[in-house]
Design a protein around this motif. Structure first.
Motif, short mmCIF file in Angstrom:
data_model
loop_
_atom_site.label_atom_id
_atom_site.label_comp_id
_atom_site.label_asym_id
_atom_site.label_seq_id
_atom_site.Cartn_x
_atom_site.Cartn_y
_atom_site.Cartn_z
N ARG A 19 0.76 -1.38 0.09
CA ARG A 19 -0.12 0.10 0.12
C ARG A 19 1.00 1.37 -0.07
NH1 ARG A 19 -4.64 2.66 3.90
NH2 ARG A 19 -2.87 3.12 5.31
N SER A 21 1.08 5.30 -0.02
CA SER A 21 0.56 6.55 0.67
C SER A 21 1.16 7.63 0.26
CB SER A 21 0.78 6.65 2.09
OG SER A 21 0.07 5.35 2.66
N TYR A 80 -4.05 7.11 -1.39
CA TYR A 80 -3.49 5.77 -1.23
C TYR A 80 -3.64 5.01 -2.42
CZ TYR A 80 -4.30 6.88 3.85
OH TYR A 80 -4.35 7.57 5.14
#
Length: 127
Positions: A19, A21, A80
């Motif tokens: 993930r 960011s 994100y």
């Protein structure tokens, strides 16, 4: 002065997840569409995903559709990119970008539509 700072890149095996960011500052974050692009050395930067300023619509490149999810938290000024089922061909430097103008709608998949960029974060997917 807009500042975009990406994080979350790294090395992962094929089939894994990461993930990314991107924390933004300098403009009213909730007013601007955001996007992720990626670039491999020697190739053009390519569109990955885009989310409208309110978060109500998302768009994806065909190569990542069904595997990647873009989202935003306007309270945290952060966008994100959840990447699942990663493939070696996803290996690239990933950049987040902020739209030139506020409240734009519709697909925004051309890098010329963005005037603020992060420094990039490396994603490497091993086979």
């Amino acid at each position: 002065q807009v500042q975009l700072v990406e994080s979350g890149g790294g090395l992962v095996q094929a089939g894994g997840s990461l993930r990314l960011s991107c924390a933004a500052s300098g403009r009213t974050f909730s007013s601007y569409a955001m996007a992720w692009f990626r670039q491999v050395p020697g190739k053009e930067r390519e569109f990955v995903a885009h989310i409208t300023w309110g978060g109500g619509s998302t768009y994806y490149a065909d190569a990542v559709k069904g595997r990647f999810t873009i989202s935003r938290d306007n309270a945290k000024n952060t966008v994100y990119l959840q990447m699942n089922s990663l493939k070696p061909e996803d290996t690239a430097v990933y950049y987040c970008a902020q739209d030139k103008r506020p409240y734009r709608v519709g697909l925004r998949n051309n890098q010329d539509q963005y005037d603020s960029w992060g420094q990039g974060t490396q994603v490497t997917v091993s086979s």
